[in-house]
Design a protein around this motif. Structure first.
Motif, PDB file in Angstrom:
ATOM      1  N   MET A  85       0.839  -1.197   0.000  1.00 38.52           N
ATOM      2  CA  MET A  85       0.000   0.000   0.000  1.00 38.52           C
ATOM      3  C   MET A  85       0.871   1.243   0.000  1.00 38.52           C
ATOM      4  SD  MET A  85      -2.678   1.176   2.951  1.00 38.52           S
ATOM      5  CE  MET A  85      -2.652   2.877   3.480  1.00 38.52           C
ATOM      6  N   LEU A  86       0.456   2.254  -0.774  1.00 40.06           N
ATOM      7  CA  LEU A  86       1.093   3.564  -0.786  1.00 40.06           C
ATOM      8  C   LEU A  86       0.091   4.620  -0.334  1.00 40.06           C
ATOM      9  CD1 LEU A  86       3.068   3.504  -4.155  1.00 40.06           C
ATOM     10  CD2 LEU A  86       4.084   3.951  -1.909  1.00 40.06           C
ATOM     11  N   VAL A  87       0.637   5.756   0.076  1.00 36.76           N
ATOM     12  CA  VAL A  87      -0.177   6.914   0.438  1.00 36.76           C
ATOM     13  C   VAL A  87       0.237   8.086  -0.441  1.00 36.76           C
ATOM     14  CG1 VAL A  87      -0.694   8.593   2.252  1.00 36.76           C
ATOM     15  CG2 VAL A  87      -0.480   6.160   2.831  1.00 36.76           C
ATOM     16  N   ASP A  88      -0.743   8.796  -0.990  1.00 36.70           N
ATOM     17  CA  ASP A  88      -0.489  10.087  -1.633  1.00 36.70           C
ATOM     18  C   ASP A  88      -0.699  11.143  -0.561  1.00 36.70           C
ATOM     19  OD1 ASP A  88      -0.275  12.378  -3.095  1.00 36.70           O
ATOM     20  OD2 ASP A  88      -1.808  11.858  -4.576  1.00 36.70           O
ATOM     21  N   SER A  89       0.400  11.694  -0.067  1.00 36.52           N
ATOM     22  CA  SER A  89       0.321  12.591   1.087  1.00 36.52           C
ATOM     23  C   SER A  89      -0.078  14.014   0.736  1.00 36.52           C
ATOM     24  CB  SER A  89       1.661  12.603   1.836  1.00 36.52           C
ATOM     25  OG  SER A  89       2.660  13.261   1.077  1.00 36.52           O
ATOM     26  N   HIS A  90      -0.311  14.301  -0.560  1.00 35.65           N
ATOM     27  CA  HIS A  90      -0.691  15.675  -0.924  1.00 35.65           C
ATOM     28  C   HIS A  90      -1.256  15.697  -2.334  1.00 35.65           C
ATOM     29  CE1 HIS A  90       0.100  20.135  -0.197  1.00 35.65           C
ATOM     30  NE2 HIS A  90      -0.347  20.118  -1.453  1.00 35.65           N
ATOM     31  N   CYS A  91      -2.545  15.956  -2.435  1.00 38.47           N
ATOM     32  CA  CYS A  91      -3.194  16.145  -3.730  1.00 38.47           C
ATOM     33  C   CYS A  91      -4.321  17.158  -3.544  1.00 38.47           C
ATOM     34  CB  CYS A  91      -3.726  14.831  -4.300  1.00 38.47           C
ATOM     35  SG  CYS A  91      -4.843  13.914  -3.221  1.00 38.47           S
ATOM     36  N   HIS A  92      -4.921  17.575  -4.657  1.00 38.21           N
ATOM     37  CA  HIS A  92      -5.971  18.602  -4.624  1.00 38.21           C
ATOM     38  C   HIS A  92      -7.180  18.084  -5.400  1.00 38.21           C
ATOM     39  CE1 HIS A  92      -3.245  21.645  -2.941  1.00 38.21           C
ATOM     40  NE2 HIS A  92      -2.331  21.181  -3.780  1.00 38.21           N
ATOM     41  N   LEU A  93      -7.868  17.135  -4.818  1.00 36.16           N
ATOM     42  CA  LEU A  93      -8.966  16.493  -5.534  1.00 36.16           C
ATOM     43  C   LEU A  93     -10.227  17.344  -5.586  1.00 36.16           C
ATOM     44  CD1 LEU A  93      -8.572  12.756  -4.466  1.00 36.16           C
ATOM     45  CD2 LEU A  93      -7.608  13.963  -6.438  1.00 36.16           C
ATOM     46  N   ASP A  94     -10.248  18.460  -4.867  1.00 32.03           N
ATOM     47  CA  ASP A  94     -11.392  19.371  -4.963  1.00 32.03           C
ATOM     48  C   ASP A  94     -11.250  20.329  -6.148  1.00 32.03           C
ATOM     49  OD1 ASP A  94      -9.220  20.703  -3.598  1.00 32.03           O
ATOM     50  OD2 ASP A  94     -10.627  22.305  -3.072  1.00 32.03           O
ATOM     51  N   PHE A  95     -10.121  20.304  -6.839  1.00 32.51           N
ATOM     52  CA  PHE A  95      -9.907  21.218  -7.957  1.00 32.51           C
ATOM     53  C   PHE A  95     -10.819  20.845  -9.128  1.00 32.51           C
ATOM     54  CE2 PHE A  95      -5.390  23.148  -7.311  1.00 32.51           C
ATOM     55  CZ  PHE A  95      -5.753  23.555  -6.031  1.00 32.51           C
ATOM     56  N   PRO A  96     -11.196  21.826  -9.943  1.00 28.53           N
ATOM     57  CA  PRO A  96     -12.085  21.554 -11.082  1.00 28.53           C
ATOM     58  C   PRO A  96     -11.544  20.507 -12.049  1.00 28.53           C
ATOM     59  CG  PRO A  96     -11.902  23.918 -10.693  1.00 28.53           C
ATOM     60  CD  PRO A  96     -10.900  23.268  -9.796  1.00 28.53           C
ATOM     61  N   ASP A  97     -10.223  20.329 -12.089  1.00 24.07           N
ATOM     62  CA  ASP A  97      -9.603  19.356 -12.994  1.00 24.07           C
ATOM     63  C   ASP A  97     -10.184  17.954 -12.822  1.00 24.07           C
ATOM     64  OD1 ASP A  97      -6.656  20.925 -13.646  1.00 24.07           O
ATOM     65  OD2 ASP A  97      -7.726  21.469 -11.827  1.00 24.07           O
ATOM     66  N   PHE A  98     -10.701  17.652 -11.627  1.00 22.13           N
ATOM     67  CA  PHE A  98     -11.161  16.302 -11.334  1.00 22.13           C
ATOM     68  C   PHE A  98     -12.680  16.175 -11.239  1.00 22.13           C
ATOM     69  CE2 PHE A  98      -6.913  16.602  -9.288  1.00 22.13           C
ATOM     70  CZ  PHE A  98      -6.258  15.672 -10.085  1.00 22.13           C
ATOM     71  N   ALA A  99     -13.384  17.283 -11.359  1.00 23.27           N
ATOM     72  CA  ALA A  99     -14.821  17.277 -11.056  1.00 23.27           C
ATOM     73  C   ALA A  99     -15.610  16.281 -11.903  1.00 23.27           C
ATOM     74  CB  ALA A  99     -15.394  18.676 -11.226  1.00 23.27           C
ATOM     75  N   ALA A 100     -15.263  16.154 -13.169  1.00 19.33           N
ATOM     76  CA  ALA A 100     -16.069  15.331 -14.074  1.00 19.33           C
ATOM     77  C   ALA A 100     -15.801  13.842 -13.946  1.00 19.33           C
ATOM     78  CB  ALA A 100     -15.824  15.758 -15.525  1.00 19.33           C
ATOM     79  N   GLU A 101     -14.705  13.456 -13.273  1.00 20.00           N
ATOM     80  CA  GLU A 101     -14.360  12.037 -13.221  1.00 20.00           C
ATOM     81  C   GLU A 101     -13.755  11.628 -11.887  1.00 20.00           C
ATOM     82  OE1 GLU A 101     -11.056  10.766 -15.599  1.00 20.00           O
ATOM     83  OE2 GLU A 101     -10.432  12.817 -16.034  1.00 20.00           O
ATOM     84  N   ILE A 102     -14.222  12.217 -10.817  1.00 15.95           N
ATOM     85  CA  ILE A 102     -13.608  11.929  -9.522  1.00 15.95           C
ATOM     86  C   ILE A 102     -13.713  10.452  -9.162  1.00 15.95           C
ATOM     87  CG2 ILE A 102     -15.688  12.590  -8.228  1.00 15.95           C
ATOM     88  CD1 ILE A 102     -11.984  13.085  -7.165  1.00 15.95           C
ATOM     89  N   ASP A 103     -14.821   9.803  -9.502  1.00 18.87           N
ATOM     90  CA  ASP A 103     -14.947   8.371  -9.194  1.00 18.87           C
ATOM     91  C   ASP A 103     -13.878   7.566  -9.919  1.00 18.87           C
ATOM     92  OD1 ASP A 103     -17.581   7.881  -7.561  1.00 18.87           O
ATOM     93  OD2 ASP A 103     -18.064   9.417  -9.049  1.00 18.87           O
ATOM     94  N   ASP A 104     -13.629   7.895 -11.178  1.00 19.29           N
ATOM     95  CA  ASP A 104     -12.611   7.174 -11.938  1.00 19.29           C
ATOM     96  C   ASP A 104     -11.210   7.448 -11.389  1.00 19.29           C
ATOM     97  OD1 ASP A 104     -14.532   6.114 -13.604  1.00 19.29           O
ATOM     98  OD2 ASP A 104     -14.306   7.668 -15.133  1.00 19.29           O
ATOM     99  N   VAL A 105     -10.948   8.690 -10.994  1.00 17.48           N
ATOM    100  CA  VAL A 105      -9.635   9.045 -10.452  1.00 17.48           C
ATOM    101  C   VAL A 105      -9.362   8.266  -9.168  1.00 17.48           C
ATOM    102  CG1 VAL A 105      -8.316  10.921  -9.377  1.00 17.48           C
ATOM    103  CG2 VAL A 105      -9.529  11.311 -11.540  1.00 17.48           C
ATOM    104  N   VAL A 106     -10.327   8.240  -8.272  1.00 13.27           N
ATOM    105  CA  VAL A 106     -10.154   7.492  -7.020  1.00 13.27           C
ATOM    106  C   VAL A 106     -10.062   5.999  -7.315  1.00 13.27           C
ATOM    107  CG1 VAL A 106     -11.233   6.910  -4.808  1.00 13.27           C
ATOM    108  CG2 VAL A 106     -11.238   9.278  -5.621  1.00 13.27           C
TER     109      VAL A 106
END
Length: 264
Positions: free
Chosen positions: A1-22
């Motif tokens: 297992m890895l951890v991403d210790s810093h991302c910005h998933l609230d940014f508009p870049d991810f709004a349309a596909e947040i389920d796919d990104v996660v």
């Protein structure tokens, strides 16, 4: 297992596909992600995300670029932003003199208030520093210890600085978080420093949607790509990827004690 210790998933870049990104992150073995809120009014969107996805947690603060807009934000108001059980850190905060988007004085005063709040709450602080190393270290030293509060703990995020910054930050009790920058062809000095950071102080991150690592450079970054950064840093330390993943995951949970380890 890895951890991403810093991302910005609230940014508009991810709004349309947040389920796919996660979903892609989970498939890549990323078991926990820390999404960073950089303006207080965006906190509801961050909370909505961390409540929706069990493996997401959040941090909140004022990015140094935004400091001019929050000169009246008090320590008590920063603390009020952290009451949700899945808001587990303060920041990002710090100093960025590269663009001068906020006056240095406003950045420094805001940074100090974030540090004071972090010590009161005993939460890790996420520090951004660019072309401001001397002032960053000075303020961390002045505000980070002494008094009747716990010593400051936290992260120099997206490390791209000097060996002195890394060494002094570790002495002050902070962790060093390495991003995709460490994979870039021209980052020899950063790799040389990263190789010497103690293994119990290393974290990895994406800073998504920015700074995608090689071999994804030029694309929008996302948490799944942290595996490429982790592999490169593992190679620097002469470790198998699985061992490095275990160590950095342990580092993350040892630092972010508000997260129940069994939930990851």
């Amino acid at each position: 297992m890895l951890v991403d210790s810093h991302c910005h998933l609230d940014f508009p870049d991810f709004a349309a596909e947040i389920d796919d990104v996660v979903g892609r992150a989970t498939a890549a073995g990323i078991g926990c992600m820390l999404t960073i809120c950089t303006r207080p009014e965006r906190l509801p969107a961050t909370i909505a995300l961390v409540e929706r996805f069990p493996m997401l947690y959040g941090a909140v603060g004022v990015h140094p670029h935004e400091a001019k807009d929050f000169t009246d934000l008090t320590v008590e108001e920063i603390l009020d932003l952290t009451t949700h059980p899945k808001i587990v850190g303060i920041g990002e905060t710090g100093l960025d003199y590269h663009y001068g988007l906020s006056p240095a004085e406003a950045q420094q005063e805001g940074f100090r208030r974030h540090i004071r709040a972090a010590r009161i709450a005993d939460l890790p602080i996420i520090v951004h520093t660019r072309e401001a190393e001397a002032d960053t270290l000075r303020i961390l030293e002045e505000e980070g210890q002494g008094g009747d509060r716990p010593p400051l703990r936290g992260i120099i995020h997206c490390f791209s600085g000097t060996r002195q910054l890394a060494e002094e930050s570790v002495k002050l009790g902070l962790h060093i978080s390495l991003s995709g920058i460490v994979t870039f062809n021209k980052s020899e000095d950063i790799r040389a420093t990263a190789k010497d950071v103690p293994l119990d102080r290393i974290l990895v991150e994406t800073d998504a949607p920015y700074l995608a690592p090689v071999p994804k450079r030029g694309k929008r970054n996302e948490p799944a790509f942290v595996a490429h950064t982790a592999q490169r840093v593992a190679e620097l330390h002469g470790l198998p990827s699985s061992d490095f993943a275990r160590r950095t995951t342990d580092n993350f949970f040892n630092l972010f004690t508000k997260i129940p380890r069994q939930e990851a």
